[in-house]
Design a protein around this motif. Structure first.
Motif, PDB file in Angstrom:
ATOM      1  N   ASP A   1       0.816  -1.211   0.000  1.00  0.00           N
ATOM      2  CA  ASP A   1       0.000   0.000   0.000  1.00  0.00           C
ATOM      3  C   ASP A   1       0.849   1.259   0.000  1.00  0.00           C
ATOM      4  OD1 ASP A   1      -2.360  -1.526   0.105  1.00  0.00           O
ATOM      5  OD2 ASP A   1      -2.236  -1.656   2.302  1.00  0.00           O
TER       6      ASP A   1
ATOM      7  N   ARG B   1       2.217   3.583  -5.257  1.00  0.00           N
ATOM      8  CA  ARG B   1       1.096   3.736  -6.206  1.00  0.00           C
ATOM      9  C   ARG B   1       1.647   4.321  -7.485  1.00  0.00           C
ATOM     10  NH1 ARG B   1      -4.215   5.385  -5.398  1.00  0.00           N
ATOM     11  NH2 ARG B   1      -4.139   4.047  -3.559  1.00  0.00           N
TER      12      ARG B   1
ATOM     13  N   GLU C   1      -2.049   3.463 -12.065  1.00  0.00           N
ATOM     14  CA  GLU C   1      -3.078   3.034 -11.120  1.00  0.00           C
ATOM     15  C   GLU C   1      -3.968   4.205 -10.730  1.00  0.00           C
ATOM     16  OE1 GLU C   1      -1.147  -0.637  -8.612  1.00  0.00           O
ATOM     17  OE2 GLU C   1      -0.232   1.343  -8.370  1.00  0.00           O
ATOM     18  N   THR C   2      -3.353   5.360 -10.505  1.00  0.00           N
ATOM     19  CA  THR C   2      -4.124   6.545 -10.126  1.00  0.00           C
ATOM     20  C   THR C   2      -5.114   6.933 -11.214  1.00  0.00           C
ATOM     21  OG1 THR C   2      -2.317   7.365  -8.746  1.00  0.00           O
ATOM     22  CG2 THR C   2      -3.918   8.987  -9.512  1.00  0.00           C
TER      23      THR C   2
ATOM     24  N   ARG D   1       1.808  -2.308 -13.411  1.00  0.00           N
ATOM     25  CA  ARG D   1       0.782  -1.960 -12.429  1.00  0.00           C
ATOM     26  C   ARG D   1      -0.089  -0.812 -12.938  1.00  0.00           C
ATOM     27  NH1 ARG D   1       3.083  -1.653  -6.301  1.00  0.00           N
ATOM     28  NH2 ARG D   1       1.069  -0.581  -6.164  1.00  0.00           N
ATOM     29  N   GLY D   2      -1.376  -1.049 -13.031  1.00  0.00           N
ATOM     30  CA  GLY D   2      -2.319  -0.024 -13.465  1.00  0.00           C
ATOM     31  C   GLY D   2      -2.560   0.006 -14.958  1.00  0.00           C
TER      32      GLY D   2
ATOM     33  N   ARG E   1      -6.359  15.517 -10.840  1.00  0.00           N
ATOM     34  CA  ARG E   1      -6.444  14.366  -9.943  1.00  0.00           C
ATOM     35  C   ARG E   1      -5.556  14.595  -8.721  1.00  0.00           C
ATOM     36  NH1 ARG E   1     -11.068  12.316 -11.708  1.00  0.00           N
ATOM     37  NH2 ARG E   1     -11.066  12.385 -13.993  1.00  0.00           N
TER      38      ARG E   1
ATOM     39  N   GLU F   1      -3.957  -1.628 -18.266  1.00  0.00           N
ATOM     40  CA  GLU F   1      -4.810  -2.685 -18.787  1.00  0.00           C
ATOM     41  C   GLU F   1      -4.113  -3.423 -19.933  1.00  0.00           C
ATOM     42  OE1 GLU F   1      -8.291  -0.607 -20.031  1.00  0.00           O
ATOM     43  OE2 GLU F   1      -8.438   0.479 -18.137  1.00  0.00           O
TER      44      GLU F   1
ATOM     45  N   SER G   1      -6.156   4.964 -13.741  1.00  0.00           N
ATOM     46  CA  SER G   1      -7.095   3.868 -13.972  1.00  0.00           C
ATOM     47  C   SER G   1      -8.251   3.929 -12.986  1.00  0.00           C
ATOM     48  CB  SER G   1      -6.367   2.527 -13.853  1.00  0.00           C
ATOM     49  OG  SER G   1      -7.261   1.449 -14.025  1.00  0.00           O
ATOM     50  N   GLU G   2      -7.934   4.210 -11.727  1.00  0.00           N
ATOM     51  CA  GLU G   2      -8.991   4.319 -10.712  1.00  0.00           C
ATOM     52  C   GLU G   2      -9.909   5.501 -10.989  1.00  0.00           C
ATOM     53  OE1 GLU G   2      -7.061   4.443  -6.956  1.00  0.00           O
ATOM     54  OE2 GLU G   2      -6.311   2.379  -7.091  1.00  0.00           O
ATOM     55  N   ALA G   3      -9.417   6.488 -11.738  1.00  0.00           N
ATOM     56  CA  ALA G   3     -10.240   7.638 -12.101  1.00  0.00           C
ATOM     57  C   ALA G   3     -11.034   7.392 -13.386  1.00  0.00           C
ATOM     58  CB  ALA G   3      -9.357   8.872 -12.277  1.00  0.00           C
ATOM     59  N   GLY G   4     -10.950   6.175 -13.940  1.00  0.00           N
ATOM     60  CA  GLY G   4     -11.755   5.828 -15.100  1.00  0.00           C
ATOM     61  C   GLY G   4     -11.024   5.859 -16.433  1.00  0.00           C
TER      62      GLY G   4
END
Length: 454
Positions: A72, A75, A79-80, A105-106, A332, A108, A82-85
């Protein structure tokens, strides 16, 4: 707002000029150009934790970044977003900037050309079986270069790495399939040694193009046996390097043109930078040894934002600031654990330039090679052969006669700051995130593939 991150391996900041890279120079003239961006390491393994995860290389035990599961503290930018769409995709041909070291990581989609099968494995077999030490290796080096070139011909490749043009095509095909916001990262390897630009680019800087075998021979000689390089050969090496920079310039221009044709250029935040620079004869070397000369740590950092005017920002920033800057540019929030901060605040005058930029390198040297660079240009380097201190605004060549270590109070201040940094990094390594072990056999194979080991 879409996001495009283009990183060029081994690109010196001073090559973004109208002679070598005119298209990139024009792009910088119309964007936010940070003229004092410092790489946080002299190599891909040392720099990419800073670029993707805003983490000092020395703050993570091992190479790369940790896997996503159970960590954790780290990051990535991907990833940041991707989590925002955002849809996310990465395109690379450098093992040390690939999924092997958890940089997927993050993402696709992650295209790692460095893992593309038989050609790489066959080349590794040839390298391993021809590895020799000292004079014996030199006696068979010509045969090695011919074998290397023949292998390239047999596998249908005219370059050590997948060309930027091909990565562009792959990324654009992916972009064309997207309907929402996207983040694409492309890592161009063309400028990394061996320098073997197409003939048309070599003709811009050399009297005549060199064969693939000769290009690779010069690269190997400059990086592994620089004491044997003649003045004429150094001129050839510089010409070949500039030819690769010119090729990368054309491909970056082509990528921008493709986005413009798709009406995406003014809907996309673009960051153009490099993981580190390169020596082409300075300090008696080619390539990027684990040292911290200005030619290695000064990198371009150019941000195109459709809603911002062009400007030149002279305040010092770091590659550590890349992920927070992009996140800020698209509204972001930064990850709390990022060790950098948005460079937009420096551009806007809300904060001062970064007082210090630190650089580290590990790989069996216990992080003993490191540097600290102050915003006013004073700089302390710790290399294997000692500690050096320069005022690079006054002495940019960093010649031995310019060394002020033990002579001025600035050097003592830098030494204390660097000691404090190293102690912080040691505590973070001991108490936190773990990447790929530096003695992993995969690491050595990847170092050989990239030409760092004979």
């Amino acid at each position: 707002m879409n996001v495009l991150l283009v990183t060029v391996d081994s690109l010196r900041a001073d090559r973004v000029n109208s002679r070598v890279m005119p298209a990139t120079r024009s792009f910088a003239d119309g964007a936010l150009e940070f003229t004092e961006c410092i790489a946080n390491g002299p190599s891909t393994p040392a720099s990419f934790p800073a670029i993707h995860a805003s983490r000092y290389f020395a703050s993570i035990e091992g190479l790369g970044i940790p896997p996503a599961e159970g960590d954790d503290d780290v990051r990535t930018l991907a990833e940041t977003l991707s989590e925002a769409g955002y849809a996310t995709a990465g395109y690379t041909d450098n093992h040390f900037a690939s999924g092997s070291y958890h940089y997927d990581r993050g993402f696709e989609t992650m295209y790692d050309a460095g893992g593309r099968a038989e050609a790489g494995r066959l080349k590794q077999f040839v390298q391993s079986n021809l590895e020799k030490d000292g004079a014996l290796f030199k006696t068979i080096e010509a045969a090695y270069n011919r074998a290397d070139a023949l292998l390239a011909g047999a596998t249908g490749t005219d370059s050590e790495y997948e060309r930027a043009a091909s990565l562009n095509d792959r990324a654009l095909e992916w972009i064309d399939e997207r309907s929402g916001e996207w983040f694409a990262w492309l890592h161009y390897m063309d400028v990394h040694h061996p320098y073997e630009a197409p003939d048309a680019y070599q003709r811009r800087f050399l009297d005549e193009p060199l064969s693939l075998a000769r290009c690779r021979e010069l690269s190997r000689k400059g990086t592994h046996h620089p004491e044997d390089v003649t003045d004429e050969e150094w001129d050839l090496i510089r010409g070949l390097y500039d030819a690769e920079c010119a090729y990368a310039d054309d491909q970056f221009e082509a990528l921008l043109g493709a986005l413009r044709e798709r009406d995406l250029l003014e809907e996309t935040v673009i960051l153009f930078t490099a993981d580190h620079g390169e020596l082409v004869g300075e300090h008696g070397h080619a390539g990027h040894p684990p040292e911290f000369w200005e030619s290695i740590v000064r990198v371009p950092f150019v941000l195109h934002h459709p809603d911002r005017d062009a400007a030149v920002v002279d305040g010092q920033i770091r590659l550590l600031d890349a992920a927070p800057t992009i996140a800020d540019a698209v509204g972001r929030a930064p990850f709390d654990g990022w060790q950098g901060a948005s460079a937009l605040a420096v551009a806007d005058g809300d904060v001062d330039a970064r007082e210090y930029a630190f650089g580290d390198v590990g790989r069996r040297v216990e992080y003993g090679r490191c540097c600290a660079r102050r915003a006013d240009g004073w700089k302390l380097l710790r290399h294997d052969d000692g500690e050096f201190c320069f005022d690079v605004t006054e002495s940019p060549a960093e010649e031995p006669a310019d060394d002020r270590s033990g002579d001025v109070p600035e050097c003592d201040e830098l030494s204390r700051a660097l000691d404090d940094h190293q102690e912080r990094m040691r505590r973070l390594r001991e108490g936190g995130s773990i990447g790929v072990a530096e003695d992993d056999r995969m690491v050595e194979e990847h170092l050989r593939d990239l030409g760092y080991m004979e």
